[in-house]
Design a protein around this motif. Structure first.
Motif, PDB file in Angstrom:
ATOM      1  N   SER A 167       0.841  -1.196   0.000  1.00 11.53           N
ATOM      2  CA  SER A 167       0.000   0.000   0.000  1.00 11.53           C
ATOM      3  C   SER A 167       0.872   1.241   0.000  1.00 11.53           C
ATOM      4  N   PHE A 168       0.324   2.303  -0.567  1.00 11.74           N
ATOM      5  CA  PHE A 168       0.944   3.624  -0.524  1.00 11.74           C
ATOM      6  C   PHE A 168      -0.066   4.565   0.128  1.00 11.74           C
ATOM      7  N   GLN A 169       0.195   5.007   1.290  1.00 15.23           N
ATOM      8  CA  GLN A 169      -0.720   5.932   2.005  1.00 15.23           C
ATOM      9  C   GLN A 169      -2.188   5.563   1.780  1.00 15.23           C
ATOM     10  N   GLY A 170      -2.512   4.321   2.097  1.00 14.67           N
ATOM     11  CA  GLY A 170      -3.923   3.928   2.013  1.00 14.67           C
ATOM     12  C   GLY A 170      -4.335   3.351   0.668  1.00 14.67           C
ATOM     13  N   LEU A 171      -3.584   3.670  -0.392  1.00 12.39           N
ATOM     14  CA  LEU A 171      -3.919   3.085  -1.689  1.00 12.39           C
ATOM     15  C   LEU A 171      -3.253   1.711  -1.798  1.00 12.39           C
ATOM     16  N   VAL A 172      -4.056   0.675  -2.000  1.00 11.19           N
ATOM     17  CA  VAL A 172      -3.496  -0.671  -2.079  1.00 11.19           C
ATOM     18  C   VAL A 172      -3.150  -0.969  -3.540  1.00 11.19           C
TER      19      VAL A 172
ATOM     20  N   GLY B 132      -2.510  -5.682 -17.686  1.00  4.37           N
ATOM     21  CA  GLY B 132      -3.580  -5.020 -16.951  1.00  4.37           C
ATOM     22  C   GLY B 132      -3.591  -3.551 -17.298  1.00  4.37           C
ATOM     23  N   PRO B 133      -4.712  -2.883 -17.039  1.00  6.03           N
ATOM     24  CA  PRO B 133      -4.818  -1.461 -17.386  1.00  6.03           C
ATOM     25  C   PRO B 133      -3.790  -0.616 -16.626  1.00  6.03           C
ATOM     26  N   ASN B 134      -3.621   0.634 -17.057  1.00  6.74           N
ATOM     27  CA  ASN B 134      -2.714   1.549 -16.365  1.00  6.74           C
ATOM     28  C   ASN B 134      -3.098   1.628 -14.897  1.00  6.74           C
ATOM     29  N   GLY B 135      -2.079   1.594 -14.040  1.00  5.48           N
ATOM     30  CA  GLY B 135      -2.323   1.719 -12.607  1.00  5.48           C
ATOM     31  C   GLY B 135      -2.751   0.426 -11.938  1.00  5.48           C
ATOM     32  N   ALA B 136      -2.717  -0.693 -12.675  1.00  8.94           N
ATOM     33  CA  ALA B 136      -3.175  -1.974 -12.123  1.00  8.94           C
ATOM     34  C   ALA B 136      -2.234  -2.523 -11.048  1.00  8.94           C
ATOM     35  N   GLY B 137      -0.987  -2.014 -11.016  1.00  7.93           N
ATOM     36  CA  GLY B 137      -0.038  -2.483 -10.000  1.00  7.93           C
ATOM     37  C   GLY B 137       1.102  -3.310 -10.556  1.00  7.93           C
ATOM     38  N   LYS B 138       1.272  -3.304 -11.869  1.00  5.19           N
ATOM     39  CA  LYS B 138       2.277  -4.160 -12.516  1.00  5.19           C
ATOM     40  C   LYS B 138       3.702  -3.757 -12.130  1.00  5.19           C
ATOM     41  N   THR B 139       4.003  -2.456 -12.253  1.00  6.51           N
ATOM     42  CA  THR B 139       5.365  -2.006 -11.917  1.00  6.51           C
ATOM     43  C   THR B 139       5.614  -2.151 -10.415  1.00  6.51           C
ATOM     44  N   THR B 140       4.602  -1.893  -9.619  1.00  8.46           N
ATOM     45  CA  THR B 140       4.747  -2.075  -8.169  1.00  8.46           C
ATOM     46  C   THR B 140       5.085  -3.537  -7.872  1.00  8.46           C
TER      47      THR B 140
ATOM     48  N   ASP C 168      10.066  -4.640 -17.801  1.00  6.13           N
ATOM     49  CA  ASP C 168       8.900  -3.754 -17.661  1.00  6.13           C
ATOM     50  C   ASP C 168       8.706  -2.970 -18.959  1.00  6.13           C
ATOM     51  N   GLU C 169       7.733  -3.378 -19.740  1.00  9.28           N
ATOM     52  CA  GLU C 169       7.382  -2.772 -21.031  1.00  9.28           C
ATOM     53  C   GLU C 169       8.573  -2.724 -21.995  1.00  9.28           C
ATOM     54  N   PRO C 170       9.139  -3.900 -22.306  1.00 10.79           N
ATOM     55  CA  PRO C 170      10.334  -3.923 -23.157  1.00 10.79           C
ATOM     56  C   PRO C 170      10.089  -3.439 -24.588  1.00 10.79           C
TER      57      PRO C 170
ATOM     58  N   GLU D 145       3.700  -5.791 -20.394  1.00 16.00           N
ATOM     59  CA  GLU D 145       3.654  -5.193 -21.729  1.00 16.00           C
ATOM     60  C   GLU D 145       2.217  -4.817 -22.084  1.00 16.00           C
ATOM     61  N   HIS D 146       2.093  -3.651 -22.751  1.00 12.81           N
ATOM     62  CA  HIS D 146       0.768  -3.215 -23.207  1.00 12.81           C
ATOM     63  C   HIS D 146       0.492  -3.645 -24.641  1.00 12.81           C
ATOM     64  N   ASP D 147       1.555  -4.033 -25.377  1.00 14.21           N
ATOM     65  CA  ASP D 147       1.384  -4.436 -26.771  1.00 14.21           C
ATOM     66  C   ASP D 147       0.809  -5.854 -26.782  1.00 14.21           C
TER      67      ASP D 147
HETATM   68  N1  LIG Z   1       5.774   5.291  -4.988  1.00 11.75           N
HETATM   69  C1  LIG Z   1       4.442   5.431  -5.033  1.00 11.75           C
HETATM   70  N2  LIG Z   1       3.789   6.234  -4.185  1.00 11.75           N
HETATM   71  C2  LIG Z   1       2.442   6.365  -4.230  1.00 11.75           C
HETATM   72  N3  LIG Z   1       1.644   5.706  -5.095  1.00 11.75           N
HETATM   73  C3  LIG Z   1       2.239   4.872  -5.978  1.00 11.75           C
HETATM   74  C4  LIG Z   1       3.672   4.702  -6.005  1.00 11.75           C
HETATM   75  N4  LIG Z   1       3.957   3.795  -6.979  1.00 11.75           N
HETATM   76  C5  LIG Z   1       2.783   3.462  -7.545  1.00 11.75           C
HETATM   77  N5  LIG Z   1       1.758   4.091  -6.954  1.00 11.75           N
HETATM   78  C6  LIG Z   1       0.343   3.929  -7.293  1.00 11.75           C
HETATM   79  O1  LIG Z   1       0.060   2.550  -7.275  1.00 11.75           O
HETATM   80  C7  LIG Z   1      -0.835   2.207  -8.339  1.00 11.75           C
HETATM   81  C8  LIG Z   1      -0.181   1.173  -9.229  1.00 11.75           C
HETATM   82  O2  LIG Z   1       0.882   1.781  -9.936  1.00 11.75           O
HETATM   83  P1  LIG Z   1       1.844   0.954 -10.899  1.00 11.75           P
HETATM   84  O3  LIG Z   1       2.899   1.898 -11.371  1.00 11.75           O
HETATM   85  O4  LIG Z   1       2.288  -0.265 -10.228  1.00 11.75           O
HETATM   86  O5  LIG Z   1       0.860   0.586 -12.099  1.00 11.75           O
HETATM   87  P2  LIG Z   1       1.153  -0.107 -13.509  1.00 11.75           P
HETATM   88  O6  LIG Z   1       0.219  -1.253 -13.605  1.00 11.75           O
HETATM   89  O7  LIG Z   1       2.591  -0.349 -13.677  1.00 11.75           O
HETATM   90  O8  LIG Z   1       0.651   1.027 -14.516  1.00 11.75           O
HETATM   91  P3  LIG Z   1       1.211   1.442 -15.981  1.00 11.75           P
HETATM   92  O9  LIG Z   1       0.624   0.461 -16.944  1.00 11.75           O
HETATM   93  O10 LIG Z   1       0.632   2.815 -16.191  1.00 11.75           O
HETATM   94  O11 LIG Z   1       2.703   1.436 -15.925  1.00 11.75           O
HETATM   95  C9  LIG Z   1      -1.158   3.502  -9.065  1.00 11.75           C
HETATM   96  O12 LIG Z   1      -2.373   4.000  -8.539  1.00 11.75           O
HETATM   97  C10 LIG Z   1       0.001   4.406  -8.698  1.00 11.75           C
HETATM   98  O13 LIG Z   1      -0.375   5.753  -8.702  1.00 11.75           O
END
Ligand SMILES: Nc1ncnc2c1ncn2[C@@H]1O[C@H](COP(=O)(O)OP(=O)(O)OP(=O)(O)O)[C@@H](O)[C@H]1O
Ligand SMILES: [Mg+2]
Length: 271
Positions: free
Chosen positions: A18-23, A42-50, A182-184, A214-216
């Motif tokens: 979680s990031f400040q309450g956002l899971v 998954g769509p943008n913001g799905a949590g892939k990079t996290t 990550d998105e090669p 990957e988004h492609d």
């Molecule tokens: N360091 C951080 N601090 C606060 N929120 C974060 C942080 N890193 C990611 N988030 C939030 O966590 C959620 C997931 O982000 P993440 O970057 O993992 O998505 P993603 O699936 O990789 O998206 P994209 O396809 O756009 O790259 C998003 O809502 C993002 O804003």
């Protein structure tokens, strides 16, 4: 009887961040089988990079566990994980623009180099031989990613697609069992994307394991053995490309994200 399943190379169990309450990653469990190409979509913001940051050790999890090669790595930092055999690239490129292409690849070897920095500094014969071997290997990796003859150029002069390939060469320099990409294919033209797919197939045939974001979708569906789909930090589907493509939950998630983006764009246009 079906053959026994290979032990997973990577296993996440209830992984949460979680990031400040956002899971961002929410109780996620999934496994990557050895010597496969596994996509995370998954769509943008799905949590892939996290999730990538949790797997590679750049971020500590808020909960859950991670096993790599059967070993609990949940508490290990990024360097330890690299030394155990993980290599990664970044969605936002992290090149050393002022360094040469070759030097960038060499920075990827540090996790594996046995000689101490002092020995290198003193130019002991063993360190020199090792350095020569490292350079030869880096040049071979550059050739593999289609950057032969570019070793002496400043990395900052490469095109975006070339820099993506340089990052893969750098990750391979650590001789990872698991390669996280990550998105090669982002920013690559269709020829580069096809070459990248061929390279990743070769790597998997050489018994490396690849987890990629990957988004492609053409790239993912044509290349990967298995696909895990995330939405809002949760796994909403998993299977072969054909299974995932036909899954109504996946169609809904992407459609929902597209509608939300259109509404946002419309709201911004009206403002
Ligand atoms: N360091 C951080 N601090 C606060 N929120 C974060 C942080 N890193 C990611 N988030 C939030 O966590 C959620 C997931 O982000 P993440 O970057 O993992 O998505 P993603 O699936 O990789 O998206 P994209 O396809 O756009 O790259 C998003 O809502 C993002 O804003
Ligand atoms: Mg991302």
């Amino acid at each position: 009887m079906s053959p026994p399943l290979a032990a997973p190379l990577l296993a996440a169990d209830g992984l949460t961040r979680s990031f400040q309450g956002l899971v961002a990653v929410d109780g996620l469990s999934f496994q990557v089988a050895p010597h496969t190409i596994h996509a995370l979509i998954g769509p943008n913001g799905a949590g892939k990079t996290t999730l990538f940051n949790l797997v590679s050790g750049l971020l500590p999890p808020s909960g859950g566990s991670l096993h790599f090669q059967g070993r609990d790595i949940t508490g290990l930092g990024a360097h330890r994980r690299a030394a155990l055999g993980m290599g990664r690239t970044f969605q936002n490129l992290r090149m050393f623009g002022g360094m040469t292409v070759l030097e960038n690849v060499l920075t990827g070897r540090h996790a594996r180099l046995p000689a101490t920095w002092l020995a290198t500094l003193l130019r002991l014969p063993a360190a020199r031989a090792e350095e020569r071997a490292a350079i030869a290997r880096a040049e071979a990796l550059l050739a593999r990613v289609g950057l032969a003859g570019q070793a002496g150029r400043p990395a900052g002069e490469l095109s975006y697609g070339e820099q993506r390939r340089l990052e893969i060469a750098r990750a391979l320099a650590g001789e990872p069992a698991l390669l996280l990409l990550d998105e090669p294919a982002a920013g690559m033209n269709p020829t580069e994307t096809a070459e990248l797919a061929a390279l990743l197939r070769q790597l998997a045939a050489e018994r490396r394991t690849i987890l990629l974001v990957e988004h492609d979708m053409g790239f993912v569906m044509g290349l990967c053995d298995r696909v895990t789909v995330l939405n809002f930090g949760r796994r909403i589907a998993e299977g072969t490309p054909a299974e995932v493509r036909a899954d109504p939950a996946v169609v809904d998630a992407y459609l929902g994200a597209r509608v939300a983006r259109r509404l946002m764009a419309a709201a911004e246009g009206a403002a």
